[in-house]
Design a protein around this motif. Sequence first.
Motif, PDB file in Angstrom:
ATOM      1  N   TYR A 163       7.073  -0.795 -12.598  1.00  0.00           N
ATOM      2  CA  TYR A 163       8.155  -0.501 -11.664  1.00  0.00           C
ATOM      3  C   TYR A 163       9.505  -0.868 -12.269  1.00  0.00           C
ATOM      4  O   TYR A 163       9.675  -1.986 -12.786  1.00  0.00           O
ATOM      5  CB  TYR A 163       7.977  -1.326 -10.381  1.00  0.00           C
ATOM      6  CG  TYR A 163       6.921  -0.816  -9.449  1.00  0.00           C
ATOM      7  CD1 TYR A 163       7.242   0.040  -8.401  1.00  0.00           C
ATOM      8  CD2 TYR A 163       5.595  -1.196  -9.600  1.00  0.00           C
ATOM      9  CE1 TYR A 163       6.272   0.499  -7.525  1.00  0.00           C
ATOM     10  CE2 TYR A 163       4.613  -0.736  -8.734  1.00  0.00           C
ATOM     11  CZ  TYR A 163       4.969   0.111  -7.696  1.00  0.00           C
ATOM     12  OH  TYR A 163       4.008   0.564  -6.829  1.00  0.00           O
ATOM     13  N   ARG A 218      -4.870  -1.646  -7.936  1.00  0.00           N
ATOM     14  CA  ARG A 218      -4.492  -0.810  -6.802  1.00  0.00           C
ATOM     15  C   ARG A 218      -4.600   0.639  -7.268  1.00  0.00           C
ATOM     16  O   ARG A 218      -4.255   0.943  -8.406  1.00  0.00           O
ATOM     17  CB  ARG A 218      -3.032  -1.065  -6.386  1.00  0.00           C
ATOM     18  CG  ARG A 218      -2.767  -2.491  -5.892  1.00  0.00           C
ATOM     19  CD  ARG A 218      -1.715  -2.468  -4.780  1.00  0.00           C
ATOM     20  NE  ARG A 218      -2.211  -1.642  -3.703  1.00  0.00           N
ATOM     21  CZ  ARG A 218      -1.511  -0.719  -3.056  1.00  0.00           C
ATOM     22  NH1 ARG A 218      -0.247  -0.505  -3.344  1.00  0.00           N
ATOM     23  NH2 ARG A 218      -2.057   0.009  -2.094  1.00  0.00           N
ATOM     24  N   HIS A 221      -0.213   5.160  -6.427  1.00  0.00           N
ATOM     25  CA  HIS A 221       0.393   5.388  -5.106  1.00  0.00           C
ATOM     26  C   HIS A 221       1.877   5.658  -5.212  1.00  0.00           C
ATOM     27  O   HIS A 221       2.552   5.178  -6.113  1.00  0.00           O
ATOM     28  CB  HIS A 221       0.148   4.183  -4.187  1.00  0.00           C
ATOM     29  CG  HIS A 221       0.625   2.882  -4.779  1.00  0.00           C
ATOM     30  ND1 HIS A 221      -0.107   2.167  -5.696  1.00  0.00           N
ATOM     31  CD2 HIS A 221       1.765   2.172  -4.588  1.00  0.00           C
ATOM     32  CE1 HIS A 221       0.556   1.080  -6.051  1.00  0.00           C
ATOM     33  NE2 HIS A 221       1.712   1.055  -5.403  1.00  0.00           N
ATOM     34  N   HIS A 223       5.263   5.055  -2.947  1.00  0.00           N
ATOM     35  CA  HIS A 223       5.771   4.322  -1.779  1.00  0.00           C
ATOM     36  C   HIS A 223       6.871   5.133  -1.103  1.00  0.00           C
ATOM     37  O   HIS A 223       7.724   5.711  -1.797  1.00  0.00           O
ATOM     38  CB  HIS A 223       6.415   3.009  -2.207  1.00  0.00           C
ATOM     39  CG  HIS A 223       5.490   1.958  -2.699  1.00  0.00           C
ATOM     40  ND1 HIS A 223       4.915   1.022  -1.872  1.00  0.00           N
ATOM     41  CD2 HIS A 223       5.055   1.658  -3.942  1.00  0.00           C
ATOM     42  CE1 HIS A 223       4.185   0.190  -2.588  1.00  0.00           C
ATOM     43  NE2 HIS A 223       4.235   0.545  -3.858  1.00  0.00           N
TER      44      HIS A 223
END
Length: 282
Positions: A163, A218, A221, A223
Amino acid sequence: LHDGPAPTAADSGANATERFKADKLGGVANTPKERVDLLAREVLGAVHDTIRRHKVTYEEYNALKAWLISVGEDGEWPLFLDVWVEHVVEEVATEHREGNKGTIEGPYYVPGAPERGSHGSVPMRENEPGTPLVWTGRVTSTDGSVLDQAKVELWHADDEGLYSQFAPGIPEWNLRGTFSVDAGGEFEIRTVRPAPYRIPTDGACGKLIAAAGWHAWRPAHLHVKVSAPGHELLTAQLYFPGDEHNDDDIASAVKPELILDPKPAADGHGETVVYDFVLDPV
Ligand code: MBD
Ligand code: FE
């Protein structure tokens, strides 16, 4: 793309801790004494029960103490809480909703991402790695009316599961954008597919995972935060079909309604997907 310093749990944790302090602490009011008394007593009682039931030893107690100290030292309280606790808070907070399902925010949201209009690309590097993804959708209210003032904030990891603003060497707003919708409530967002996310293995959360024999993953994905005047803010994540961790997300944040159905793009380059949002009036 990343030939700078390697990402570390402590860097990511420190950034997440600072982010939390900057964005969330201002909105925290004093919790009433009766509520603190009730909740603290109940949580501590559950800990005491576990100690009695399993005859927890001094060695285990000291291991716990050392671990809890390291969670703070590594800045991993945001990560720990969002991975193992937030999903139940989200469940309780949104159980009244009739519109779109949401899920947890996690530790890596940053407000104020660059505005990209109703049809645009998230900020990304030249040759951003990953499968190109074109996502179209519409935002409506639970009564079916179009929400033409809606905003869609999107943030996600890159093709290496990293990120921007939390891992080093990535441009500040990479894969973070704020979108509006057109008069019909519609948007079209261009991005790339994120990679699955692995909890850092070199911090306290990684040590818990290793010590317990769990996995650290995880599923991939996207967000989102979707907002519109007079409506409840929707915080959600969207997942991809067939990801091996959709069924055992370490953060327990997958819901079947949040799994996308991407199709190969007509031009043979990447994928397209349609996913709409329905917001609940306040
Ligand atoms: C993530 O990317 C995330 O979304 C959550 C909830 C926890 C850790 C990392
Ligand atoms: Fe995430």
